[in-house]
Motif scaffolding. Structure first.
Motif, mmCIF file in Angstrom:
data_model
loop_
_atom_site.group_PDB
_atom_site.id
_atom_site.type_symbol
_atom_site.label_atom_id
_atom_site.label_comp_id
_atom_site.label_asym_id
_atom_site.label_seq_id
_atom_site.Cartn_x
_atom_site.Cartn_y
_atom_site.Cartn_z
ATOM 1 N N GLU A 1 0.807 -1.227 0.000
ATOM 2 C CA GLU A 1 0.000 0.000 0.000
ATOM 3 C C GLU A 1 0.835 1.269 0.000
ATOM 4 N N GLN A 2 2.155 1.154 0.230
ATOM 5 C CA GLN A 2 3.042 2.320 0.134
ATOM 6 C C GLN A 2 3.774 2.395 -1.204
ATOM 7 N N GLY A 3 3.561 1.399 -2.073
ATOM 8 C CA GLY A 3 4.241 1.391 -3.366
ATOM 9 C C GLY A 3 5.565 0.667 -3.360
ATOM 10 N N VAL A 4 5.889 -0.040 -2.246
ATOM 11 C CA VAL A 4 7.154 -0.764 -2.133
ATOM 12 C C VAL A 4 6.980 -2.169 -2.705
ATOM 13 N N GLN A 5 7.976 -2.637 -3.458
ATOM 14 C CA GLN A 5 7.878 -3.946 -4.091
ATOM 15 C C GLN A 5 7.785 -5.060 -3.055
ATOM 16 N N ILE A 6 6.905 -6.027 -3.311
ATOM 17 C CA ILE A 6 6.746 -7.183 -2.431
ATOM 18 C C ILE A 6 7.183 -8.442 -3.181
ATOM 19 N N ALA A 7 7.185 -9.575 -2.482
ATOM 20 C CA ALA A 7 7.591 -10.844 -3.080
ATOM 21 C C ALA A 7 6.354 -11.656 -3.423
ATOM 22 N N PRO A 8 5.914 -11.634 -4.662
ATOM 23 C CA PRO A 8 4.662 -12.325 -5.020
ATOM 24 C C PRO A 8 4.831 -13.815 -5.277
ATOM 25 N N LEU A 9 6.085 -14.262 -5.473
ATOM 26 C CA LEU A 9 6.314 -15.669 -5.775
ATOM 27 C C LEU A 9 6.651 -16.449 -4.509
ATOM 28 N N THR A 10 6.144 -17.657 -4.431
ATOM 29 C CA THR A 10 6.457 -18.539 -3.309
ATOM 30 C C THR A 10 6.602 -19.955 -3.848
ATOM 31 N N TYR A 11 7.545 -20.704 -3.284
ATOM 32 C CA TYR A 11 7.803 -22.063 -3.734
ATOM 33 C C TYR A 11 7.650 -23.023 -2.557
ATOM 34 N N PRO A 12 7.418 -24.307 -2.818
ATOM 35 C CA PRO A 12 7.265 -25.256 -1.716
ATOM 36 C C PRO A 12 8.464 -25.269 -0.764
ATOM 37 N N HIS A 13 9.645 -24.989 -1.318
ATOM 38 C CA HIS A 13 10.873 -25.050 -0.525
ATOM 39 C C HIS A 13 11.365 -23.674 -0.081
ATOM 40 N N LEU A 14 10.686 -22.604 -0.527
ATOM 41 C CA LEU A 14 11.165 -21.249 -0.244
ATOM 42 C C LEU A 14 9.972 -20.295 -0.221
ATOM 43 N N SER A 15 9.692 -19.736 0.944
ATOM 44 C CA SER A 15 8.510 -18.884 1.091
ATOM 45 C C SER A 15 8.765 -17.483 0.561
ATOM 46 N N HIS A 16 7.670 -16.769 0.276
ATOM 47 C CA HIS A 16 7.835 -15.385 -0.198
ATOM 48 C C HIS A 16 8.430 -14.511 0.901
ATOM 49 N N THR A 17 8.227 -14.867 2.164
ATOM 50 C CA THR A 17 8.836 -14.106 3.268
ATOM 51 C C THR A 17 10.355 -14.240 3.234
ATOM 52 N N GLU A 18 10.846 -15.453 2.992
ATOM 53 C CA GLU A 18 12.295 -15.664 2.916
ATOM 54 C C GLU A 18 12.884 -14.921 1.719
ATOM 55 N N ILE A 19 12.171 -14.942 0.605
ATOM 56 C CA ILE A 19 12.649 -14.225 -0.581
ATOM 57 C C ILE A 19 12.685 -12.726 -0.295
ATOM 58 N N PHE A 20 11.633 -12.198 0.323
ATOM 59 C CA PHE A 20 11.562 -10.777 0.661
ATOM 60 C C PHE A 20 12.723 -10.378 1.562
ATOM 61 N N GLU A 21 12.984 -11.170 2.575
ATOM 62 C CA GLU A 21 14.046 -10.842 3.534
ATOM 63 C C GLU A 21 15.438 -10.964 2.934
ATOM 64 N N SER A 22 15.572 -11.755 1.860
ATOM 65 C CA SER A 22 16.898 -11.934 1.255
ATOM 66 C C SER A 22 17.427 -10.652 0.640
ATOM 67 N N VAL A 23 16.533 -9.732 0.248
ATOM 68 C CA VAL A 23 16.972 -8.468 -0.352
ATOM 69 C C VAL A 23 17.799 -7.673 0.650
ATOM 70 N N GLU A 24 17.291 -7.511 1.858
ATOM 71 C CA GLU A 24 18.034 -6.759 2.870
ATOM 72 C C GLU A 24 19.336 -7.465 3.225
ATOM 73 N N THR A 25 19.294 -8.795 3.333
ATOM 74 C CA THR A 25 20.512 -9.559 3.619
ATOM 75 C C THR A 25 21.562 -9.308 2.546
ATOM 76 N N PHE A 26 21.129 -9.313 1.293
ATOM 77 C CA PHE A 26 22.020 -9.093 0.154
ATOM 78 C C PHE A 26 22.672 -7.717 0.274
ATOM 79 N N TYR A 27 21.871 -6.688 0.459
ATOM 80 C CA TYR A 27 22.426 -5.335 0.569
ATOM 81 C C TYR A 27 23.432 -5.233 1.707
ATOM 82 N N ARG A 28 23.085 -5.767 2.846
ATOM 83 C CA ARG A 28 23.965 -5.644 4.008
ATOM 84 C C ARG A 28 25.296 -6.364 3.785
ATOM 85 N N LYS A 29 25.231 -7.570 3.226
ATOM 86 C CA LYS A 29 26.468 -8.330 3.016
ATOM 87 C C LYS A 29 27.342 -7.702 1.934
ATOM 88 N N PHE A 30 26.710 -7.050 0.955
ATOM 89 C CA PHE A 30 27.506 -6.429 -0.106
ATOM 90 C C PHE A 30 28.124 -5.110 0.342
#
Length: 474
Positions: free
Chosen positions: A404-433
């Motif tokens: 509702e704020q216009g921020v991209q969300i994670a619409p895809l989800t897989y049996p082995h990987l939830s959309h929450t995990e995919i969403f959180e990976s973005v911040e992890t990626f930025y921080r580690k880089f």
């Protein structure tokens, strides 16, 4: 000729609806691409006006005032912004019921029937490549005679006219920079990795690659790279330099400017003779000899879609790229002094917890100057959307692709990987880089050498942490 208003509608604060890259969303650092897709038909129509509301911070009142003086309003829309854009269209129709209102963009190109059924105030949509389609409408031609549109007839029935032929003579299109000069303030446009102020234009349309997620070639531009001549491009750059002496960099927003290497080299040599600093989109396979020509003739930065560090995922998305080729290309760019803004996508088909870590390691090893991490976005009309629908990967509650704020969300989800995990990976990626000693030292060194860069990076840092805070609160 109808008095025509081209409109990028008011939307979420900081929402880049005219994104020249893959997605329409708010970004980590507030960024705005030029509304080139609207500026091009605006350049064909005398006395038209272009309002790009988000970067200019224009609300509805000025838009309504301009609409009341118009006969035709053309709105650029997208899947994430469509519902909001329909509300804008309704406000326009309420202000002046006689207005003819049309929509353009990838969303309506691939879903014309659905768009008209749910877009009550919208009179027509232009499908696919729409420059001359809109010109025909503005000339007052009977809608039933105009190729490339879907429209409502007098009884309210939806009619789909025949397709319009793609433009083959790209030099037949007028310069968009004339419209930029007439209607826009170029200082409103900011991209974190480009010098400010910048100007972006297209030197061609279409992309011969078949990446399953990429929006524009699968919806509007096509897979043939139809190009302007080097002389035509050079003439526009020369004219733009006279109109905008303050510009520090030109960006070529073609999906892959380096698809035609001889032409890229020819354009580069013309720009080099003018002393122009420029950047462009590129695939991570440009030969070193071509890179040398581009660098020697003013190239400063390449925007490169690496997407992932996993070879199988590259196969899955039909990227047509090998990891070892991308490594060699990046090494050559570093040695030549060409900066790279690398883009990566989390959550593509085949993604696992292990491939996420593999991609983060790959990014830190090749070490682009800056990077952008996005979430896989299955836009309607793309092969990825078809895959996601057929395989049950698409979370229906997130189908609009933004919150509702216009921020991209994670619409895809897989049996082995939830959309929450995919969403959180973005911040992890930025921080580690970015939170590595060598990268921090590089950024600090850049700031120390340039007071302007210090001011810019500090501002970006504040925006970045505010963005992360917004994401975590979503």
């Amino acid at each position: 000729m109808m008095k025509t208003l081209f409109l990028q509608p008011p939307s979420f604060d900081g929402f880049d609806g005219g994104a020249g890259s893959r997605y329409q969303a708010k970004r980590e650092i507030k960024s705005f691409w030029y509304p080139t897709w609207l500026a091009q038909p605006a350049a064909l129509i005398e006395d038209s006006k272009l309002i790009d509301a988000p970067p200019a911070r224009i609300g509805m009142e000025p838009v309504l005032a301009e609409a009341r003086k118009s006969d035709l309003v053309v709105l650029h829309t997208s899947t994430p912004s469509f519902a909001s854009d329909v509300k804008v269209a309704q406000a326009l129709k309420d202000a002046k019921p006689s207005l003819l209102i049309g929509m353009v963009g990838a969303k309506v190109a691939v879903q014309p029937e659905e768009s008209l059924r749910t877009g009550g105030p919208v009179d027509f949509v232009a499908r696919n490549e729409f420059d001359f389609t809109i010109k025909d409408v503005a000339e007052g031609r009977d809608l039933k005679s105009i190729d490339g549109i879907s429209w409502r007839n007098e009884s309210g029935a939806i009619v789909h006219n025949p397709e319009r032929a793609m433009i083959e003579d790209m030099d037949s299109l007028p310069f968009v920079t004339d419209v930029y000069k007439r209607d826009l303030r170029i200082e409103d446009y900011f991209i974190g990795y480009l010098l400010h102020p910048y100007i972006s234009i297209y030197t061609g349309r279409g992309c011969k690659s078949h990446c399953t997620f990429c929006l524009w070639p699968q919806t509007v531009g096509g897979h043939r790279y139809r190009t302007r001549s080097p002389d035509h491009v050079a003439a526009e750059i020369a004219a733009a330099r006279r109109m905008f002496p303050q510009v520090r960099e030109f960006f070529f927003d073609d999906d892959t400017f380096t698809d035609d290497l001889p032409r890229a080299e020819a354009i580069a040599r013309k720009l080099g003779a003018m002393g122009v600093t420029w950047s462009c989109n590129a695939k991570a396979n440009v030969p070193c000899k071509t890179l040398e020509v581009l660098k020697d003739n003013g190239l400063r930065l390449l925007l490169v879609g690496y997407e992932t560090g996993n070879q199988q995922i590259l196969y899955n998305i039909k990227k047509g790229m090998r990891i070892e080729v991308a490594r060699e290309f990046t090494k050559n760019c570093h040695e030549l002094g060409i900066k790279i803004h690398g883009t990566f996508i989390m959550g593509l088909p085949g993604e696992t917890r292990e491939t996420i870590q593999e991609t983060i390691r790959f990014a830190t090893e090749i070490n682009p100057h800056t990077l952008q991490v996005s979430l896989a976005a299955p836009y309607p009309g793309t092969f990825l959307h078809k895959q996601a629908t057929e395989n049950g990967w698409l979370d229906a509650s997130n189908a609009e692709l933004i919150d509702e704020q216009g921020v991209q969300i994670a619409p895809l989800t897989y049996p082995h990987l939830s959309h929450t995990e995919i969403f959180e990976s973005v911040e992890t990626f930025y921080r580690k880089f970015y939170f590595r000693a060598p990268k921090i030292a590089s950024i600090v060194g850049e700031m120390v050498r340039s007071p302007q860069m210090m001011k810019r990076r500090l501002r970006e840092g504040v925006e970045f942490f505010h963005f992360l805070k917004e994401r975590n609160a979503a």
